[in-house]
Design a protein around this motif. Sequence first.
Motif, short mmCIF file in Angstrom:
data_model
loop_
_atom_site.label_atom_id
_atom_site.label_comp_id
_atom_site.label_asym_id
_atom_site.label_seq_id
_atom_site.Cartn_x
_atom_site.Cartn_y
_atom_site.Cartn_z
N ILE A 1 -6.86 -12.35 4.71
CA ILE A 1 -7.42 -11.63 3.57
C ILE A 1 -8.62 -10.84 4.08
O ILE A 1 -9.13 -11.07 5.17
N SER A 2 -9.05 -9.90 3.27
CA SER A 2 -10.20 -9.07 3.63
C SER A 2 -11.02 -8.82 2.38
O SER A 2 -10.49 -8.76 1.26
N VAL A 3 -12.32 -8.67 2.54
CA VAL A 3 -13.18 -8.35 1.40
C VAL A 3 -13.43 -6.87 1.30
O VAL A 3 -14.09 -6.40 0.40
N VAL A 4 -12.89 -6.09 2.26
CA VAL A 4 -13.05 -4.65 2.28
C VAL A 4 -11.84 -4.02 1.58
O VAL A 4 -10.71 -4.36 1.87
N VAL A 5 -12.10 -3.13 0.66
CA VAL A 5 -11.02 -2.45 -0.04
C VAL A 5 -10.47 -1.35 0.87
O VAL A 5 -11.21 -0.52 1.38
N GLU A 6 -9.13 -1.40 1.06
CA GLU A 6 -8.48 -0.41 1.91
C GLU A 6 -8.27 0.88 1.14
O GLU A 6 -7.94 0.87 -0.05
N ASP A 7 -8.47 2.01 1.83
CA ASP A 7 -8.22 3.32 1.22
C ASP A 7 -6.72 3.52 1.11
O ASP A 7 -5.95 3.19 2.00
N GLU A 8 -6.30 4.18 0.06
CA GLU A 8 -4.86 4.44 -0.12
C GLU A 8 -4.46 5.77 0.41
O GLU A 8 -5.12 6.69 0.58
#
Length: 65
Positions: free
Chosen positions: A58-65
């Motif tokens: 998991i990651s706490v960074v929101v991925e760009d779409e």
Amino acid sequence: MAASHKVAHAARRGPSIVKEIVYGITLSVSAGLMWNVHHWNTQRRTKEFYDLLERGEISVVVEDE
């Protein structure tokens, strides 16, 4: 007259100190146990979160779409 005398005698009796102490101890131990279970569940969830974060699942960074 005998029955009314027994009822009046029962009404004059005060609370039992031993019963009150036992009730208090029982309630406090129950509340303490519930608090500990809540605390253990919170610790478990936090540990699982950091384990997943460390493994990269998991990651706490929101991925760009």
